[in-house]
Design a protein around this motif. Sequence first.
Motif, PDB file in Angstrom:
ATOM      1  N   ILE A  67       0.840  -1.206   0.000  1.00  9.03           N
ATOM      2  CA  ILE A  67       0.000   0.000   0.000  1.00  9.03           C
ATOM      3  C   ILE A  67       0.872   1.253   0.000  1.00  9.03           C
ATOM      4  N   HIS A  68       1.904   1.270   0.879  1.00  8.24           N
ATOM      5  CA  HIS A  68       2.777   2.444   0.955  1.00  8.24           C
ATOM      6  C   HIS A  68       3.548   2.653  -0.351  1.00  8.24           C
ATOM      7  N   GLY A  69       3.892   1.571  -1.012  1.00  7.19           N
ATOM      8  CA  GLY A  69       4.709   1.687  -2.220  1.00  7.19           C
ATOM      9  C   GLY A  69       3.919   1.724  -3.509  1.00  7.19           C
ATOM     10  N   MET A  70       2.586   1.885  -3.423  1.00 13.67           N
ATOM     11  CA  MET A  70       1.752   1.837  -4.620  1.00 13.67           C
ATOM     12  C   MET A  70       2.164   2.848  -5.698  1.00 13.67           C
ATOM     13  N   PRO A  71       2.473   4.115  -5.361  1.00 14.08           N
ATOM     14  CA  PRO A  71       2.897   5.043  -6.424  1.00 14.08           C
ATOM     15  C   PRO A  71       4.148   4.557  -7.167  1.00 14.08           C
ATOM     16  N   VAL A  72       5.123   4.027  -6.426  1.00 15.46           N
ATOM     17  CA  VAL A  72       6.348   3.528  -7.063  1.00 15.46           C
ATOM     18  C   VAL A  72       6.042   2.305  -7.904  1.00 15.46           C
ATOM     19  N   ILE A  73       5.178   1.410  -7.379  1.00 18.46           N
ATOM     20  CA  ILE A  73       4.809   0.188  -8.106  1.00 18.46           C
ATOM     21  C   ILE A  73       4.160   0.537  -9.433  1.00 18.46           C
ATOM     22  N   LYS A  74       3.260   1.530  -9.403  1.00 17.85           N
ATOM     23  CA  LYS A  74       2.546   1.901 -10.622  1.00 17.85           C
ATOM     24  C   LYS A  74       3.464   2.577 -11.639  1.00 17.85           C
ATOM     25  N   ILE A  75       4.296   3.507 -11.159  1.00 16.37           N
ATOM     26  CA  ILE A  75       5.108   4.284 -12.095  1.00 16.37           C
ATOM     27  C   ILE A  75       6.143   3.418 -12.799  1.00 16.37           C
ATOM     28  N   PHE A  76       6.594   2.342 -12.129  1.00 13.86           N
ATOM     29  CA  PHE A  76       7.567   1.448 -12.741  1.00 13.86           C
ATOM     30  C   PHE A  76       6.911   0.167 -13.272  1.00 13.86           C
ATOM     31  N   ASN A  77       5.569   0.184 -13.332  1.00 11.49           N
ATOM     32  CA  ASN A  77       4.824  -0.923 -13.918  1.00 11.49           C
ATOM     33  C   ASN A  77       5.203  -2.262 -13.285  1.00 11.49           C
ATOM     34  N   ARG A  78       5.282  -2.270 -11.947  1.00  8.71           N
ATOM     35  CA  ARG A  78       5.659  -3.491 -11.239  1.00  8.71           C
ATOM     36  C   ARG A  78       4.466  -4.093 -10.495  1.00  8.71           C
ATOM     37  N   THR A  79       3.251  -3.727 -10.911  1.00 10.01           N
ATOM     38  CA  THR A  79       2.062  -4.178 -10.186  1.00 10.01           C
ATOM     39  C   THR A  79       1.982  -5.692 -10.139  1.00 10.01           C
ATOM     40  N   LEU A  80       2.214  -6.354 -11.271  1.00 10.49           N
ATOM     41  CA  LEU A  80       2.078  -7.804 -11.331  1.00 10.49           C
ATOM     42  C   LEU A  80       3.094  -8.502 -10.435  1.00 10.49           C
ATOM     43  N   SER A  81       4.379  -8.075 -10.530  1.00 12.95           N
ATOM     44  CA  SER A  81       5.410  -8.735  -9.720  1.00 12.95           C
ATOM     45  C   SER A  81       5.187  -8.493  -8.238  1.00 12.95           C
ATOM     46  N   ALA A  82       4.759  -7.267  -7.884  1.00 17.26           N
ATOM     47  CA  ALA A  82       4.491  -6.970  -6.472  1.00 17.26           C
ATOM     48  C   ALA A  82       3.304  -7.791  -5.983  1.00 17.26           C
ATOM     49  N   PHE A  83       2.288  -7.939  -6.851  1.00 15.42           N
ATOM     50  CA  PHE A  83       1.133  -8.737  -6.464  1.00 15.42           C
ATOM     51  C   PHE A  83       1.521 -10.204  -6.298  1.00 15.42           C
ATOM     52  N   GLN A  84       2.442 -10.693  -7.143  1.00 15.49           N
ATOM     53  CA  GLN A  84       2.889 -12.071  -7.021  1.00 15.49           C
ATOM     54  C   GLN A  84       3.550 -12.311  -5.668  1.00 15.49           C
ATOM     55  N   ARG A  85       4.327 -11.333  -5.215  1.00 19.82           N
ATOM     56  CA  ARG A  85       4.949 -11.462  -3.896  1.00 19.82           C
ATOM     57  C   ARG A  85       3.896 -11.504  -2.802  1.00 19.82           C
ATOM     58  N   TYR A  86       2.898 -10.641  -2.925  1.00 22.23           N
ATOM     59  CA  TYR A  86       1.802 -10.643  -1.954  1.00 22.23           C
ATOM     60  C   TYR A  86       1.059 -11.978  -1.991  1.00 22.23           C
ATOM     61  N   GLU A  87       0.821 -12.468  -3.224  1.00 22.44           N
ATOM     62  CA  GLU A  87       0.125 -13.745  -3.381  1.00 22.44           C
ATOM     63  C   GLU A  87       0.920 -14.887  -2.748  1.00 22.44           C
ATOM     64  N   GLN A  88       2.249 -14.837  -2.884  1.00 20.93           N
ATOM     65  CA  GLN A  88       3.098 -15.865  -2.276  1.00 20.93           C
ATOM     66  C   GLN A  88       2.981 -15.840  -0.757  1.00 20.93           C
ATOM     67  N   ASP A  89       2.969 -14.641  -0.187  1.00 20.40           N
ATOM     68  CA  ASP A  89       2.870 -14.538   1.276  1.00 20.40           C
ATOM     69  C   ASP A  89       1.495 -14.982   1.772  1.00 20.40           C
ATOM     70  N   VAL A  90       0.445 -14.669   1.020  1.00 17.21           N
ATOM     71  CA  VAL A  90      -0.894 -15.137   1.389  1.00 17.21           C
ATOM     72  C   VAL A  90      -0.947 -16.660   1.304  1.00 17.21           C
ATOM     73  N   SER A  91      -0.377 -17.209   0.223  1.00 15.99           N
ATOM     74  CA  SER A  91      -0.352 -18.663   0.070  1.00 15.99           C
ATOM     75  C   SER A  91       0.459 -19.314   1.185  1.00 15.99           C
ATOM     76  N   GLY A  92       1.549 -18.634   1.596  1.00 17.25           N
ATOM     77  CA  GLY A  92       2.358 -19.159   2.697  1.00 17.25           C
ATOM     78  C   GLY A  92       1.567 -19.208   3.990  1.00 17.25           C
ATOM     79  N   TYR A  93       0.743 -18.177   4.225  1.00 16.76           N
ATOM     80  CA  TYR A  93      -0.088 -18.166   5.435  1.00 16.76           C
ATOM     81  C   TYR A  93      -1.141 -19.264   5.371  1.00 16.76           C
ATOM     82  N   VAL A  94      -1.776 -19.420   4.202  1.00 18.57           N
ATOM     83  CA  VAL A  94      -2.777 -20.478   4.042  1.00 18.57           C
ATOM     84  C   VAL A  94      -2.144 -21.848   4.276  1.00 18.57           C
ATOM     85  N   SER A  95      -0.932 -22.036   3.732  1.00 25.62           N
ATOM     86  CA  SER A  95      -0.241 -23.317   3.920  1.00 25.62           C
ATOM     87  C   SER A  95       0.062 -23.582   5.385  1.00 25.62           C
TER      88      SER A  95
END
Length: 603
Positions: A220-248
């Motif tokens: 959330i804090h890094g959203m402007p940087v994520i958007k300007i460098f078009n890193r939304t997908l990779s950042a979301f993948q990291r978030y998805e990995q951490d969510v999956s890790g919690y589910v596991s």
Amino acid sequence: MAEASKKSKEKTGVSRLFELAGSKKNKLILACLLSVVSSAARLVPFFTIYGVIREILAHYTLAGAIDMKKIYTLVAYTFCAALVYGICAFLSSSLAHGSAYDIIFELRIKLMEKLARIPSGYFTGTTQGAIKKVISDDVEQIEVFIAHHVTDISAAVSMPLFTLIYLFIMDWRLALVTLLPIFISIFLLAGSMKNPKGAQTQVDMHNAKEKMEGTIVEYIHGMPVIKIFNRTLSAFQRYEQDVSGYVSSVERAAYHFAPGIGVYYAFFGAQLLFLLPASLLLVPFASSYLDYLPLVLLFFLVGGGLKEPMENMMQMVIHSKRITEGVSRIDRILKQTEIPEEGTGNPESYDIAFEDVSFSYSENGPQAVKNVSFSLPKGTVTGIVGPSGGGKSTLAQLLLRFYEPQQGCIKIGGVNIGEIPPSRLTGLVSYVFQDSFLFHDTVENNIRMGNREAAFEALEQAAKSAGIHEVIMSLPKGYQTVIGEKDAYLSGGEKQRIAIARVFLKDTPIVILDEATAYADAENEAKIQQAFARLAQNKTVLIIAHRLKTVENANQILVLEEGELLAAGTHEELLHNCPQYGNMIAANERRDRWTIRKGVKTA
């Protein structure tokens, strides 16, 4: 030996939670007692029904011989018991919820006050998500546990206990048969719960959740940087990995406890399966069928009813494992080493001396400051210059005791700052950070952080001195405008000037400016510099500067590189004696001459 004994006596889990409850512990105890009374009252209808059935069966051949007075008395007992149950349950719940809200309020205040007293190094090594989880999620779990489960545990323990005592009085043989499946199920569940792997799965689950929430905050804090460098997908993948890790981690905990809990439930509800053959085997030994039949019906009713409170108790045991881990994480914060408040140092002069100071952010990491010694005479302006990462801001933070030096000492007026109480030290020093933080509050309250008791006229003058008064007056509600609401947005330079206004209002004898004019335009920078000249009168001022022109007129300039003090002197002295300073001046001049020129188109 004494220390080892003390550690062995430290409470954990639910007992530690009651310790944290403090003065609210008595209310919780009363809530538990009321829950016990309500549990006892809840059992009365079973016994009155038994009495009614027995009276009816005793006169089943002659209905007119039934003692109706006895029946009405039993009905009255049932009504009174229901009334007692309702009143006690209501009072117990009210006390438990009130205590829970008071405890989590006090606990969160205690945690926030603790965070304000521990060194800033703690926040460097801990994510915002981890701290948020402790203060929000773990404390919230405690509220649920106290408001609901503590009294439920009292009921879950007392109700089976009262029931079993009565059943043993009625017939000890059938009572033992009723207890048999409960003993088997508890034995199997206890074996599963005591397994060290089970405790580790709870720890892993908490760690995975902390990591996930840390990633959420960072995302959330890094959203402007994520958007300007078009890193939304990779950042979301990291978030998805951490969510999956919690589910596991949750799945691992569930799979670990599933076999034991499955067998536990299979046996736990089997009272009737054991009671039916046992009651048939005992029929030949009954003195009277008319007495024995109501007794068997009583055991079928009450024995089968043991399942619910016992299940609640087992659920509380399982839930207490999560509470134990949550409380331990709260204790990790509460037991962090604080900056000591003791000390009687009260400097009467405001000159500053660094004496052979060394500091490293980690135990085996590189030194951010290496054997630095210098002095800042009272009433003078000192600038610190040098490459990024050279240790400039670290020196300022050491002066404020954000960190403790591993070697050497820092003195104000000849008094070691370690002997000055932190509350007194913060009353001596003002600090304008390079990235100033403003609260979601009115402009006035943001400036008043410098001095809560100051008159509004003084606050307004501080804003004028910082060159921000006109900007504030242009906001929808002037000084009463809440920053961040509707059209009340400020630029980076405007936020910085509000932070500078705090310093003017606080009016301390020592001022630290960490590149305080970085976001100001040329016009406002000139105004701020003039204000600083007024502010610096009779004050000890330390300016961390990247723009060397900011400190050219300082009484002395310190040149810092890779944590070492290379040279100290005036601007002219350093130009002649310090090649590194000369190189920085030349680089600044080249930067000031640099322009973007329009390209030339040729045929």
